[in-house]
Design a protein around this motif. Structure first.
Motif, PDB file in Angstrom:
ATOM      1  N   SER A 128       0.829  -1.198   0.000  1.00  0.00           N
ATOM      2  CA  SER A 128       0.000   0.000   0.000  1.00  0.00           C
ATOM      3  C   SER A 128       0.866   1.251   0.000  1.00  0.00           C
ATOM      4  O   SER A 128       1.985   1.254   0.501  1.00  0.00           O
ATOM      5  CB  SER A 128      -0.943   0.008   1.214  1.00  0.00           C
ATOM      6  N   LYS A 135      -5.350   6.512  -2.261  1.00  0.00           N
ATOM      7  CA  LYS A 135      -4.827   5.325  -1.590  1.00  0.00           C
ATOM      8  C   LYS A 135      -4.782   4.189  -2.591  1.00  0.00           C
ATOM      9  O   LYS A 135      -5.787   3.857  -3.215  1.00  0.00           O
ATOM     10  CB  LYS A 135      -5.711   4.950  -0.398  1.00  0.00           C
ATOM     11  N   SER A 137      -3.603   0.172  -3.148  1.00  0.00           N
ATOM     12  CA  SER A 137      -3.195  -1.085  -2.512  1.00  0.00           C
ATOM     13  C   SER A 137      -3.138  -2.199  -3.545  1.00  0.00           C
ATOM     14  O   SER A 137      -3.921  -2.225  -4.491  1.00  0.00           O
ATOM     15  CB  SER A 137      -4.162  -1.464  -1.382  1.00  0.00           C
TER      16      SER A 137
END
Length: 288
Positions: A128, A135, A137
């Motif tokens: 991540s 964000k 991941s």
């Protein structure tokens, strides 16, 4: 006449007793069928077979099923079964673990460039990072990540030196999840490593070593892929749209460099877990 009848009855009883005796002895003889033949068994099994027989041609194997081998060891308090086969299995695993540790390339897991944080949960790994409020991941699992063609190459029957033997590389499927702060859903990419893109010849134009299989919007942080959400399959996708999707990932650090490093990381994790499995198997067999 009466004497003849008595003799006939006595003979029948003796035949019946002999038949019963033979039938009771059958399970002990049939039990040997559970052992592999010397032509297909592993080397340590063949050695055990020969040590417990009175010769290859005698057909007599009295030591394989002795009460001493079938009963638990007196010195062990686990209460489990301990046989000569278990001892040979444990000795084999000891040598196997030593060899695997000897060829282990990475004693510690390699680092991913680009500021990725690694989180491990058994065979599952999660990378991540945050980029300008987004964000990102990437999750993958090392189970079943060794390509099946590797085993096919090993079964060709040709003896190869240690330098010529193919290197085991883990190529797991991986899922990329991109989440924006203002969005209610995450954009999720299901990616894989196509076998025909794993290597490039000299002078050839470099192509993507990984490919997008599916794209979908999914609830943020939900580990299960919801089948009720529309999923875009790339098999019949317009090439221009597909290129834009690949560029979208590349702008967020998911490119060939990342894919190469992910394979190296996955290979190290897979080998680490394989050695741990052998050690756990050894402890289970030896009842440590």
């Amino acid at each position: 006449m009466l004497k003849s009848v008595v003799r006939a009855v006595g003979a029948a009883v003796r035949v019946s007793s002999a038949t019963t005796s033979t039938a009771r002895a059958l399970p002990l003889s049939c039990a040997t069928l559970r052992f592999p033949s010397s032509a297909t068994a592993r080397p340590f099994t063949r050695s055990l077979w020969m040590l417990n027989s009175n010769g290859a041609s005698s057909g007599y194997r009295p030591k394989l099923f002795t009460s001493k081998g079938l009963h638990p060891s007196v010195s062990c308090g686990c209460g489990g079964l301990h046989t000569e086969g278990d001892k040979a299995f444990g000795d084999f695993l000891t040598d196997e673990i030593k060899e695997e540790k000897k060829i282990q390339k990475n004693k510690t897991l390699p680092k991913m460039s680009g500021g990725w944080e690694l989180e491990l949960n058994g065979t599952e790994a999660k990378l991540s990072r945050n980029v300008s409020g987004e964000k990102i991941s990437v999750t993958f699992n090392i189970n079943n990540s060794i390509p099946p063609n590797f085993e096919e190459e090993m079964e060709q029957g040709q003896q190869k030196s240690a330098e010529e033997e193919p290197e085991i590389v883990s190529t797991p499927n991986f899922v990329v999840e991109v989440t924006k702060q203002a969005a209610k859903h995450s954009l999720v990419f299901d990616c894989h490593f196509p076998e025909d893109e794993m290597s490039h010849g000299e002078g050839e134009e470099e192509s993507d070593i990984f490919a997008i299989r599916e794209v979908s919007f999914q609830p943020e942080g939900d580990s299960d892929w919801k089948e009720t959400s529309y999923t875009l399959n790339t098999d019949s996708l317009d090439w221009a749209l597909y290129d834009h999707l690949m560029d979208f990932l590349a702008d967020r650090g998911i490119d060939n460099t990342f894919a190469d490093e992910l394979m190296e990381l996955s290979t190290a994790v897979e080998h680490q877990e394989y050695i741990k499995f052998l050690e756990d198997l050894q402890g289970f067999v030896k009842c440590n």
